[in-house]
Design an enzyme around this catalytic site. Sequence first.
Site, PDB file in Angstrom:
ATOM      1  N   TYR A  28     -15.515 -13.591 -80.986  1.00 22.58           N
ATOM      2  CA  TYR A  28     -15.928 -12.178 -80.691  1.00 22.58           C
ATOM      3  C   TYR A  28     -16.462 -11.489 -81.812  1.00 22.58           C
ATOM      4  CZ  TYR A  28     -13.739 -12.985 -76.043  1.00 22.58           C
ATOM      5  OH  TYR A  28     -13.469 -13.646 -74.983  1.00 22.58           O
ATOM      6  N   ASP A  72      -7.140  -3.010 -81.849  1.00 17.74           N
ATOM      7  CA  ASP A  72      -7.608  -1.781 -80.901  1.00 17.74           C
ATOM      8  C   ASP A  72      -7.468  -0.692 -82.310  1.00 17.74           C
ATOM      9  OD1 ASP A  72      -7.645   0.753 -79.403  1.00 17.74           O
ATOM     10  OD2 ASP A  72      -7.289  -0.650 -77.703  1.00 17.74           O
TER      11      ASP A  72
END
Length: 254
Positions: free
Chosen positions: A202, A126
């Site tokens: 991903y 993140d």
Amino acid sequence: MGKNKLAKFAEMETLPHVFQYPFAVLQSAGGFPLRGRWHADFFHNDRPIVIELGCGRGEYTVGLGKRFPEKNFIGIDIKGARMWAGAKESHETGMSNVAFLRTDIELLDRFFSEGEVAEIWITFPDPQMKKVSKRLTGSRFLSLYNRVLSPGGRIHLKTDSPFLYTYTKALVELNALPVHEITADLYGNGVENEILGIKTYYEQQWLERGLTIKYISFDPCEPQGGYQEPDIEIEPDSYRSYNRSRRSGAAPSE
């Protein structure tokens, strides 16, 4: 909590190469028994230890372990249900150079002693665009990494975030940290190699969405007087129309 997640947690408890030590467990246990003893008591060799922070499903940890049997790899994440996939695969295929540690990254020096780690991989974290103190390539975390890295230890950042890449590049330049490799378009610039070519589920999704993958490898040797944080304005990532949980946890629904 769903039955599937409970079943994964239960299975994780039975895997001999998985260590689950959130802060409360670490306190009650009186410390982590393998700290400073990973080579002697777990891997039973003196090969370099490489850790992956925020390992998610463990695809990178397992992928590196398969390609480089001459090194030891430890995936670290606080999300046990995600980690289960890599832990199960590495166990079923008999990989002896892979382990998983479920804990907070902030506790890293509780699990590794000074100089015990050779390399650190940070894969698609993140970017924490509003919280400098939580950025895994920020000065707070670099100081933590230096406490466990051996001399000449290296950090690898692989990210889809233009914001985090720009920030990390600026911090590295400001502090004159040695850079080994850097690119804003990993697969478009022809610098892909065996290590960097490992693509997680991903990552492949993001590539299909047209996102470029950025990579920087550097030595985090702390300057005398400590790191300086770059004082620059960075444009926030504009493509994050789908939430973080879908990017790092649940499979896309579309």
